[in-house]
Design a protein around this motif. Structure first.
Motif, PDB file in Angstrom:
ATOM      1  N   VAL A   4     105.502  83.295 -31.685  1.00 20.97           N
ATOM      2  CA  VAL A   4     105.512  84.247 -32.498  1.00 20.97           C
ATOM      3  C   VAL A   4     105.824  85.781 -31.918  1.00 20.97           C
ATOM      4  CG1 VAL A   4     103.659  83.041 -33.986  1.00 20.97           C
ATOM      5  CG2 VAL A   4     103.113  84.611 -32.179  1.00 20.97           C
TER       6      VAL A   4
ATOM      7  N   GLY B 280     104.325  89.282 -30.843  1.00 20.53           N
ATOM      8  CA  GLY B 280     103.119  90.204 -30.784  1.00 20.53           C
ATOM      9  C   GLY B 280     102.422  90.273 -29.569  1.00 20.53           C
TER      10      GLY B 280
ATOM     11  N   ILE C 152      96.207  88.288 -29.647  1.00 21.06           N
ATOM     12  CA  ILE C 152      96.311  86.942 -30.367  1.00 21.06           C
ATOM     13  C   ILE C 152      95.380  86.167 -29.715  1.00 21.06           C
ATOM     14  CG2 ILE C 152      97.700  85.020 -30.768  1.00 21.06           C
ATOM     15  CD1 ILE C 152     100.136  86.273 -30.710  1.00 21.06           C
TER      16      ILE C 152
ATOM     17  N   SER D  51     105.318  79.563 -40.635  1.00 18.95           N
ATOM     18  CA  SER D  51     104.110  80.229 -39.793  1.00 18.95           C
ATOM     19  C   SER D  51     103.436  79.251 -38.657  1.00 18.95           C
ATOM     20  CB  SER D  51     102.937  80.708 -40.771  1.00 18.95           C
ATOM     21  OG  SER D  51     103.263  81.499 -41.894  1.00 18.95           O
TER      22      SER D  51
ATOM     23  N   VAL E 216      95.293  90.513 -36.949  1.00 18.12           N
ATOM     24  CA  VAL E 216      96.015  89.719 -38.001  1.00 18.12           C
ATOM     25  C   VAL E 216      97.118  90.649 -38.408  1.00 18.12           C
ATOM     26  CG1 VAL E 216      96.105  88.030 -39.674  1.00 18.12           C
ATOM     27  CG2 VAL E 216      94.365  87.750 -37.884  1.00 18.12           C
TER      28      VAL E 216
ATOM     29  N   HIS F 281      99.740  92.037 -36.777  1.00 24.93           N
ATOM     30  CA  HIS F 281     100.828  91.232 -36.424  1.00 24.93           C
ATOM     31  C   HIS F 281     101.415  90.487 -37.363  1.00 24.93           C
ATOM     32  CE1 HIS F 281      98.721  91.089 -32.796  1.00 24.93           C
ATOM     33  NE2 HIS F 281      99.564  90.285 -32.015  1.00 24.93           N
ATOM     34  N   HIS F 282     101.229  91.103 -38.975  1.00 25.76           N
ATOM     35  CA  HIS F 282     101.823  90.918 -40.168  1.00 25.76           C
ATOM     36  C   HIS F 282     101.565  89.280 -40.553  1.00 25.76           C
ATOM     37  CE1 HIS F 282     103.873  94.352 -39.225  1.00 25.76           C
ATOM     38  NE2 HIS F 282     104.538  93.818 -37.736  1.00 25.76           N
ATOM     39  N   GLY F 283     100.470  88.914 -40.405  1.00 25.70           N
ATOM     40  CA  GLY F 283      99.855  87.555 -40.775  1.00 25.70           C
ATOM     41  C   GLY F 283      98.965  87.738 -41.530  1.00 25.70           C
TER      42      GLY F 283
ATOM     43  N   ARG G 277      97.493  82.574 -40.112  1.00 29.72           N
ATOM     44  CA  ARG G 277      98.720  82.547 -40.338  1.00 29.72           C
ATOM     45  C   ARG G 277      99.511  83.515 -39.801  1.00 29.72           C
ATOM     46  NH1 ARG G 277      96.502  80.999 -44.796  1.00 29.72           N
ATOM     47  NH2 ARG G 277      96.218  78.613 -45.403  1.00 29.72           N
ATOM     48  N   LEU G 278     100.353  83.173 -38.452  1.00 33.91           N
ATOM     49  CA  LEU G 278     101.217  84.452 -37.971  1.00 33.91           C
ATOM     50  C   LEU G 278     102.497  83.834 -38.385  1.00 33.91           C
ATOM     51  CD1 LEU G 278      99.274  85.043 -34.813  1.00 33.91           C
ATOM     52  CD2 LEU G 278      99.205  86.303 -36.964  1.00 33.91           C
TER      53      LEU G 278
ATOM     54  N   HIS H 192     109.771  86.715 -38.421  1.00 33.67           N
ATOM     55  CA  HIS H 192     109.087  88.032 -38.263  1.00 33.67           C
ATOM     56  C   HIS H 192     109.709  89.154 -39.203  1.00 33.67           C
ATOM     57  CE1 HIS H 192     106.368  90.592 -36.470  1.00 33.67           C
ATOM     58  NE2 HIS H 192     107.174  91.632 -36.273  1.00 33.67           N
TER      59      HIS H 192
END
Length: 688
Positions: free
Chosen positions: A554, A556, A561, A592, A641, A644-646, A664-665, A671
């Motif tokens: 991912v 980030g 994380i 994800s 989260v 990190h756009h999750g 969920r990332l 992304h």
């Protein structure tokens, strides 16, 4: 007297005559020798360079005019000393300011033809250039002005016509120059011209004279005229300069403002009647009665959405006094094309004759007015909208055609806005008690949180201070020293973790929290988090198992994380009794990377689950438990989260049945920027 003496006297006389001539010339003149020194200069030259004439003789040119000016003229001086006649235009920075000059330099020669110096004649062009530039600017202003600027003779013949006049009146310049100005004056306004010209001939200016003129296309426009006399050098008036500005829009706006003021006065009278009602049913009845009265409608109805105790919505109708007699025995109108356009469609409709509208009579089974329904011909309807939500609809009718005017339409639109606010106030009044209770609960939660912060920070500090005091007094045996150091270190880590959590939350609240964005192998981060928590699980007797099937990447911050996973694991271990387990897994789920932390611990009550990621509510829940900590871990997880756009989701069957947290990332290839809003349900809580 010798010949030599006679020649010398003749030369001096010639020089004296030359000086007199230069003084009378009225232009700056100076003579220089071959070494660039002043021999003489007249008063005009001294005024140009800002020196007295008697102070110039013998001084070098560069000293007098300055280094910057001399650098400009030196190439011309070099040429004249080679025997050339030089003429040039330059701008010089002198003691008297920046001057634009035109100079002519002529060499002086001895009897053998050798250059002995030069004579310079200078013309100061500064004022002339400023005048020319001013004239050019004025001409550009006239040419580019949005206003019409027109010149004319005292007989009304056009002599100039700028682009603004072309735009305003539609005539090109070649169509108007030489033509009488009467071409643009309406026949009923000819007297304006005689009045204005009378003032101009008397030398008086006419300011902001409002009248009408005619465009080339025949359309009449309102204009504001400012007319000034044009005079010759002797002061005689020879013509007029007119500036015309289109005020048609302003006139229209003024008329609209007058009408709006009348409308506002009406609305002001009705506003008090609406605001006095806080019961929603009474409010809409007052609203429909007012609208029917002001628009002189024969019938009025107010449809609005009401909610019962269970939250279900249904349509209710309030009828005006006249409508009660005509419609009181009829059922609530069914949905039709015309009715649906306003409620709940949101469209204002004004019809002179509703029977001519294509939507009228297009719905079965009646295909028009149902039996027993009073005739409605004039029709006016508007939605009641607040923040894009249609709360209801106001419907007005009359059995005669073309009863409702444009003013009536504007009134009902404005009145509908008032009604929407009044309805919202009624709803807010109903919700106020519950809102106050929730606010009081939130304040109590904040107070509890601050109390908890004080307690949680003080507890490890007291432990450390206690052990240090005992050690300082020499009361710790060598066998207990390791235990003391462990206790101090453990308390320090607890306090550092509490402070880090508080700082993270503060940065998140104030929008100063930042993360790095680099490719991160989630497997590596997940394994590191598991190993960081494993000692805590072992000390507590909790089984910690990890299933990491995929190596996913991912975008980030690896440290943050790991903090997400660590917080979830620490939280799970904290609330899981000895002998039970905590399980973490990493797998791919669509686009994800999905991290699932499941525990067999205390679980979460259904009523608290939607608030599990809230800071103060979480703190309130933690307060009821016997474990330590501020309860900020899940709030921090949610924010990290989101950064990190999750999304993170919490699920629990209920108290004593464990809990599952799913993160969920988006994978590196999927992304995207941005984060959504949070949502909750009775069986799960989700944060995006």
């Amino acid at each position: 007297m010798t010949v030599t003496e006679g020649a010398g006297r003749g030369l001096r006389a010639d020089l004296e005559r030359l000086r007199v001539i230069t003084q009378l010339a009225g232009v700056p003149i100076a003579q220089f020798d071959a070494r660039r020194r002043y021999v003489w200069a007249n008063e005009e030259y001294g005024a140009l360079v800002g020196r007295r004439v008697d102070d110039l003789v013998g001084r070098e040119l560069a000293e007098v005019v300055g280094a910057r000016a001399y650098e400009v003229i030196e190439p011309f001086v070099a040429r004249v000393l080679r025997g050339e006649r030089v003429e040039y235009d330059v701008e010089l920075d002198l003691r008297t300011g920046r001057r634009a000059v035109h100079s002519v330099l002529a060499p002086t020669l001895d009897d053998d033809g050798a250059v002995t110096g030069w004579i310079g004649i200078v013309r100061d062009l500064t004022e002339r250039r400023r005048f020319e530039e001013t004239q050019a600017r004025l001409a550009a202003i006239v040419a580019s002005s949005d206003d019409a600027i027109v010149g004319k003779t005292l007989d009304g013949v056009v002599t100039s016509w700028n682009e603004g006049a072309e735009r305003l009146f539609g005539f090109a310049a070649d169509e108007m120059i030489g033509q009488p100005i009467q071409r643009i004056i309406p026949p009923d306004r000819i007297d304006d011209m005689a009045h204005i010209l009378k003032q101009i001939r008397a030398g008086r200016r006419v300011d902001h004279y409002e009248t009408e003129r005619v465009r080339k296309d025949g359309r009449r426009i309102h204009v504001s005229l400012t007319v000034s006399p044009i005079k010759d050098a002797a002061g005689r008036v020879i013509g007029a300069s007119k500036i015309a500005r289109d005020v048609t829009e302003r006139k229209r706006n003024e008329a609209e403002i007058r009408e709006a003021l009348g409308l506002l006065a009406t609305l002001h009278r009705t506003s008090a009647r609406l605001s006095a009602e806080l019961d929603l049913r009474n409010l809409v009845q007052v609203a429909v009665d007012i609208a029917t009265e002001v628009t002189h409608a024969r019938f009025g109805a107010f449809f609005f959405a009401a909610h019962d105790e269970s939250g279900a919505s249904h349509v209710q109708v309030a009828l005006s006094g006249n409508a009660h007699d005509a419609f009181g025995a009829l059922p609530i109108p069914r949905e039709s094309s015309l009715l649906g356009a306003t409620f709940p469609g949101g469209e204002t409709i004004r019809l002179a004759d509703v029977r001519r509208d294509p939507r009228y009579g297009s719905n079965a089974p009646y295909e028009g007015t149902p039996p027993g329904h009073p005739a409605i011909v004039s029709y006016l309807a508007t939605p009641i909208v607040l923040r894009e939500e249609v709360l209801g609809g106001l419907f007005l009718g009359h059995p005669e055609p073309d009863v409702f005017s444009e003013r009536d339409e504007r009134f009902v639109k404005a009145f509908a806005a008032q009604a929407a606010v009044a309805m919202e106030n009624a709803r807010l009044y109903e919700l106020e008690r519950k809102s106050r209770a929730r606010a009081e609960a939130a304040n109590r939660a904040k107070d509890d949180f601050l109390s908890m912060v004080s307690h949680e920070l003080r507890t490890p500090l007291q432990s450390m201070l206690g052990w240090v005091a005992v050690m300082r007094q020499g009361l710790v045996s060598p066998e207990r020293m390791a235990r003391a150091i462990d206790a101090i270190e453990r308390s320090g880590r607890v306090q550092a973790k509490l402070i880090d959590d508080l700082l993270d939350v503060s940065r998140m609240v104030h929008g100063t929290f930042e993360i790095e964005r680099r490719p991160v192998a989630v497997r590596t981060v997940c394994e590191a988090a598991v190993e960081a928590i494993r000692p805590e699980a072992i000390r507590k007797g909790v089984t910690l198992e990890a299933t990491i099937e995929d190596d996913l990447v991912v975008v980030g911050d690896a440290v943050r994380i790991e903090q997400i996973i660590t917080n979830l694991l620490r939280n799970a271990v904290k609330f899981t009794p000895a002998g039970r387990g905590v399980y973490v897994s990493l797998r791919r789920q669509g686009d994800s990377a999905c991290v699932v932390v499941r525990d067999e611990g205390e679980g979460i009550d259904a009523e608290f689950l939607p608030h599990v990621f809230e800071r103060f509510r979480q703190a309130e829940e933690v307060r009821k438990r016997t474990t330590s900590g501020l309860g900020l871990g899940l709030a921090i997880v949610k924010s990290l989260v989101e950064h990190h756009h999750g999304e993170v989701e919490a699920q629990s069957p209920g108290r004593g049945q464990g809990a599952t947290f799913t993160v969920r990332l988006p994978l590196a290839s999927q992304h995207v920027a941005g984060a959504g809003e949070g949502a909750g349900s009775s069986g799960s809580a989700r944060a995006r």
